[in-house]
Design a protein around this motif. Structure first.
Motif, short mmCIF file in Angstrom:
data_model
loop_
_atom_site.label_atom_id
_atom_site.label_comp_id
_atom_site.label_asym_id
_atom_site.label_seq_id
_atom_site.Cartn_x
_atom_site.Cartn_y
_atom_site.Cartn_z
N GLU A 32 0.83 -1.21 0.00
CA GLU A 32 0.00 0.00 0.00
C GLU A 32 0.87 1.25 0.00
O GLU A 32 0.59 2.22 -0.71
CB GLU A 32 -0.93 0.02 1.23
N SER A 33 1.92 1.24 0.81
CA SER A 33 2.81 2.39 0.89
C SER A 33 3.55 2.60 -0.44
O SER A 33 3.69 3.72 -0.91
CB SER A 33 3.80 2.20 2.02
N LEU A 34 4.01 1.51 -1.02
CA LEU A 34 4.70 1.60 -2.31
C LEU A 34 3.76 2.13 -3.39
O LEU A 34 4.15 2.95 -4.23
CB LEU A 34 5.27 0.25 -2.71
N ALA A 35 2.51 1.66 -3.39
CA ALA A 35 1.54 2.12 -4.39
C ALA A 35 1.25 3.61 -4.21
O ALA A 35 1.16 4.36 -5.20
CB ALA A 35 0.25 1.31 -4.28
N ALA A 36 1.11 4.05 -2.98
CA ALA A 36 0.84 5.47 -2.72
C ALA A 36 2.01 6.34 -3.16
O ALA A 36 1.82 7.39 -3.79
CB ALA A 36 0.54 5.68 -1.24
N ARG A 37 3.24 5.91 -2.84
CA ARG A 37 4.41 6.69 -3.25
C ARG A 37 4.55 6.72 -4.76
O ARG A 37 4.90 7.75 -5.35
CB ARG A 37 5.67 6.11 -2.62
N THR A 38 4.27 5.59 -5.41
CA THR A 38 4.35 5.54 -6.86
C THR A 38 3.33 6.46 -7.49
O THR A 38 3.63 7.17 -8.46
CB THR A 38 4.15 4.09 -7.36
N ALA A 39 2.11 6.46 -6.96
CA ALA A 39 1.07 7.35 -7.49
C ALA A 39 1.46 8.81 -7.30
O ALA A 39 1.28 9.64 -8.21
CB ALA A 39 -0.25 7.06 -6.80
N ASP A 40 2.02 9.15 -6.15
CA ASP A 40 2.46 10.52 -5.91
C ASP A 40 3.55 10.93 -6.89
O ASP A 40 3.54 12.05 -7.43
CB ASP A 40 2.96 10.69 -4.47
#
Length: 113
Positions: A32-40
């Motif tokens: 989840e954290s990786l996905a959020a950082r990637t989206a940002d």
């Protein structure tokens, strides 16, 4: 005895510090954290790309204006091209000189020579 207490406390503090650091890293590596950082990062890259495109467009408009001024092609000065004229010799060759016989020449490059 005071030495042992000092080193025991220093070891416990180092253990707590290391455990906290490891837990933070593990939380950063969750999907989840990786996905959020990637989206940002993707959104940030999109904004940078949009800004770049706007800068390029503004530069193009400025350069076009400079070229129009240099060539004297201002919007108030725009003229239409004259109508295309055809030569009378091309339209009616037999009327120009009746003594000349015109032979049709083939310009096919694929013919054997």
């Amino acid at each position: 005895m005071f030495r042992r207490t000092f080193w025991f406390t220093a070891g416990a503090a180092a253990g707590v510090w290391a455990t906290t650091k490891v837990n933070r890293k593990l939380k950063q590596l969750t999907p989840e954290s990786l996905a959020a950082r990637t989206a940002d990062k993707a959104i940030e890259a999109g904004h940078k790309l949009k800004d770049f495109a706007l800068d390029v467009k503004a530069g193009m408009v400025e350069r076009e204006s400079e070229l129009n001024d240099a060539l004297g092609l201002n919007a108030s000065n725009v003229r239409e091209l004259p109508a295309q004229r055809r030569l009378a010799a091309i339209d009616q060759p037999h009327q120009q000189n009746p003594k000349i016989s015109y032979k049709k020449i083939s310009y096919n490059r694929n013919e054997d020579h």
